[in-house]
Design a protein around this motif. Structure first.
Motif, PDB file in Angstrom:
ATOM      1  N   LYS A 112      51.704  33.661   2.314  1.00  0.00           N
ATOM      2  CA  LYS A 112      52.514  34.878   2.252  1.00  0.00           C
ATOM      3  C   LYS A 112      52.040  35.874   3.312  1.00  0.00           C
ATOM      4  N   TRP A 113      52.990  36.574   3.873  1.00  0.00           N
ATOM      5  CA  TRP A 113      52.653  37.600   4.847  1.00  0.00           C
ATOM      6  C   TRP A 113      51.993  38.772   4.124  1.00  0.00           C
ATOM      7  N   ASN A 114      50.891  39.266   4.696  1.00  0.00           N
ATOM      8  CA  ASN A 114      50.229  40.420   4.100  1.00  0.00           C
ATOM      9  C   ASN A 114      50.727  41.706   4.763  1.00  0.00           C
ATOM     10  N   ARG A 115      50.219  42.825   4.299  1.00  0.00           N
ATOM     11  CA  ARG A 115      50.675  44.128   4.779  1.00  0.00           C
ATOM     12  C   ARG A 115      50.396  44.303   6.265  1.00  0.00           C
ATOM     13  N   GLU A 116      49.193  43.920   6.709  1.00  0.00           N
ATOM     14  CA  GLU A 116      48.825  44.108   8.112  1.00  0.00           C
ATOM     15  C   GLU A 116      49.728  43.283   9.029  1.00  0.00           C
ATOM     16  N   GLU A 117      50.000  42.046   8.641  1.00  0.00           N
ATOM     17  CA  GLU A 117      50.877  41.199   9.453  1.00  0.00           C
ATOM     18  C   GLU A 117      52.297  41.775   9.500  1.00  0.00           C
ATOM     19  N   THR A 118      52.753  42.294   8.379  1.00  0.00           N
ATOM     20  CA  THR A 118      54.098  42.861   8.319  1.00  0.00           C
ATOM     21  C   THR A 118      54.213  44.100   9.193  1.00  0.00           C
ATOM     22  N   ILE A 119      53.161  44.897   9.245  1.00  0.00           N
ATOM     23  CA  ILE A 119      53.146  46.066  10.131  1.00  0.00           C
ATOM     24  C   ILE A 119      53.249  45.625  11.593  1.00  0.00           C
ATOM     25  N   LEU A 120      52.550  44.564  11.951  1.00  0.00           N
ATOM     26  CA  LEU A 120      52.623  44.067  13.321  1.00  0.00           C
ATOM     27  C   LEU A 120      54.015  43.509  13.630  1.00  0.00           C
ATOM     28  N   ALA A 121      54.674  42.945  12.631  1.00  0.00           N
ATOM     29  CA  ALA A 121      56.040  42.444  12.831  1.00  0.00           C
ATOM     30  C   ALA A 121      57.010  43.604  13.038  1.00  0.00           C
ATOM     31  N   LEU A 122      56.822  44.702  12.288  1.00  0.00           N
ATOM     32  CA  LEU A 122      57.647  45.888  12.499  1.00  0.00           C
ATOM     33  C   LEU A 122      57.412  46.456  13.890  1.00  0.00           C
ATOM     34  N   ASP A 123      56.176  46.452  14.312  1.00  0.00           N
ATOM     35  CA  ASP A 123      55.845  46.901  15.668  1.00  0.00           C
ATOM     36  C   ASP A 123      56.597  46.070  16.703  1.00  0.00           C
ATOM     37  N   LEU A 124      56.668  44.765  16.480  1.00  0.00           N
ATOM     38  CA  LEU A 124      57.384  43.894  17.411  1.00  0.00           C
ATOM     39  C   LEU A 124      58.871  44.232  17.426  1.00  0.00           C
ATOM     40  N   TYR A 125      59.428  44.549  16.264  1.00  0.00           N
ATOM     41  CA  TYR A 125      60.836  44.922  16.178  1.00  0.00           C
ATOM     42  C   TYR A 125      61.137  46.140  17.047  1.00  0.00           C
ATOM     43  N   LEU A 126      60.154  47.021  17.176  1.00  0.00           N
ATOM     44  CA  LEU A 126      60.322  48.224  17.985  1.00  0.00           C
ATOM     45  C   LEU A 126      59.891  48.029  19.436  1.00  0.00           C
ATOM     46  N   THR A 127      59.337  46.870  19.738  1.00  0.00           N
ATOM     47  CA  THR A 127      58.809  46.613  21.068  1.00  0.00           C
ATOM     48  C   THR A 127      59.826  45.962  21.984  1.00  0.00           C
ATOM     49  N   ILE A 128      60.689  45.139  21.418  1.00  0.00           N
ATOM     50  CA  ILE A 128      61.677  44.429  22.236  1.00  0.00           C
ATOM     51  C   ILE A 128      63.071  44.667  21.667  1.00  0.00           C
ATOM     52  N   PRO A 129      64.103  44.715  22.527  1.00  0.00           N
ATOM     53  CA  PRO A 129      65.473  44.904  22.033  1.00  0.00           C
ATOM     54  C   PRO A 129      65.840  43.825  21.021  1.00  0.00           C
ATOM     55  N   TYR A 130      66.599  44.204  20.005  1.00  0.00           N
ATOM     56  CA  TYR A 130      66.927  43.279  18.918  1.00  0.00           C
ATOM     57  C   TYR A 130      67.576  41.998  19.431  1.00  0.00           C
ATOM     58  N   ILE A 131      68.451  42.126  20.404  1.00  0.00           N
ATOM     59  CA  ILE A 131      69.167  40.972  20.916  1.00  0.00           C
ATOM     60  C   ILE A 131      68.233  39.951  21.572  1.00  0.00           C
ATOM     61  N   GLN A 132      67.045  40.414  21.967  1.00  0.00           N
ATOM     62  CA  GLN A 132      66.087  39.524  22.628  1.00  0.00           C
ATOM     63  C   GLN A 132      65.086  38.892  21.656  1.00  0.00           C
ATOM     64  N   ILE A 133      65.207  39.188  20.384  1.00  0.00           N
ATOM     65  CA  ILE A 133      64.282  38.619  19.405  1.00  0.00           C
ATOM     66  C   ILE A 133      64.725  37.204  19.070  1.00  0.00           C
ATOM     67  N   THR A 134      64.048  36.243  19.674  1.00  0.00           N
ATOM     68  CA  THR A 134      64.322  34.827  19.462  1.00  0.00           C
ATOM     69  C   THR A 134      63.002  34.087  19.316  1.00  0.00           C
TER      70      THR A 134
END
Length: 257
Positions: free
Chosen positions: A8-30
């Protein structure tokens, strides 16, 4: 990093995933995006797992829902909790990301240099968070607008500014100052005009030009260029749409009419 696939994803990993969501345009998330692969290696997970997590987090963004894009529907309670906690406060998000990477992954390449330069204590935390938050806010705004001015479409980053809709000095430090919904990506001219109340956007996000600007002296070519944007709807970002309540504040308090 040890293999964490299947866990299961923990809180710290989920925060880093949110950071990634804000790092690259949504259309480029592949799954093949280099930043997705980079985070996957850091976390000991597959690119597919990271891709799915970021999409699940994205499903909490009202703009993604409104567009009926391909965000997955099985977002966890933790995804929503992390999104709700940090999506309105990029200063806290950036500082948490920096500390997670520093403390859990010893990855200095991710860390803002200010972390190693400021004195210890509360002063350090406050100033570092502000510095990181300001840089992070600019980067996030440019990314969600795909490095293009939301008025003219110009994509020369040296001319682009992450403009606050509700000014920094008037904004709540926890929910407004670094809220991406309180930002517009504008070229330097329109940023200055917006900041000084010479232009604004109405409830439908169409440009309104102050009579003070319309009636000032300028050559005919400049006047035609300026007026060509009157009534034109701004280009919306791929995520974190500008909030009407912030724009209403700008209309009521900043705009000169």
């Amino acid at each position: 990093m040890n293999d964490r696939n299947g866990l299961k994803w923990n809180r710290e990993e989920t925060i880093l995933a949110l950071d990634l969501y804000l790092t690259i345009p949504y259309i480029q998330i592949t799954k093949s995006n280099l930043e997705v692969i980079k985070l996957a290696k850091l976390l000991g997970r597959t690119p597919a797992s990271v891709y799915m997590k970021v999409c699940n987090i994205a499903s909490n963004d009202p703009l993604i829902k409104a567009k009926n894009q391909s965000a997955l529907s099985n977002s966890s309670k933790l995804d929503k909790k992390v999104f709700d906690e940090f999506s309105c406060n990029l200063e806290d998000l950036a500082y948490n990301v920096a500390n997670i990477l520093k403390n859990n992954y010893s990855n200095d390449g991710y860390l803002p240099k200010e972390l190693g330069e400021m004195p210890d204590g509360l002063y350090k935390e406050t100033i570092v968070k502000q510095r990181i938050g300001q840089v992070y806010f600019r980067n996030a705004i440019l990314k969600i607008y795909r490095n293009q001015c939301c008025v003219t479409g110009i994509n020369t980053t040296e001319l682009l500014i992450a403009s606050h809709i509700k000014p920094w000095k008037d904004s709540d430090e926890h929910t407004e100052r670094t809220n991406p919904c309180n930002g517009l990506c504008l070229n330097a001219f329109h940023d200055r005009a917006f900041d000084k109340g010479l232009i604004t956007f109405d409830s439908e996000f169409k440009m309104v030009i102050s009579s003070k600007l319309e009636n000032c002296f300028m050559d005919d070519n400049t006047k035609r260029w300026l007026k060509s944007y009157k009534g034109v709807t701004l280009h919306f970002p791929e995520s974190f749409a500008p909030a009407r309540e912030f724009m209403q504040y700008h209309n009521d308090t900043i705009f000169l009419g």
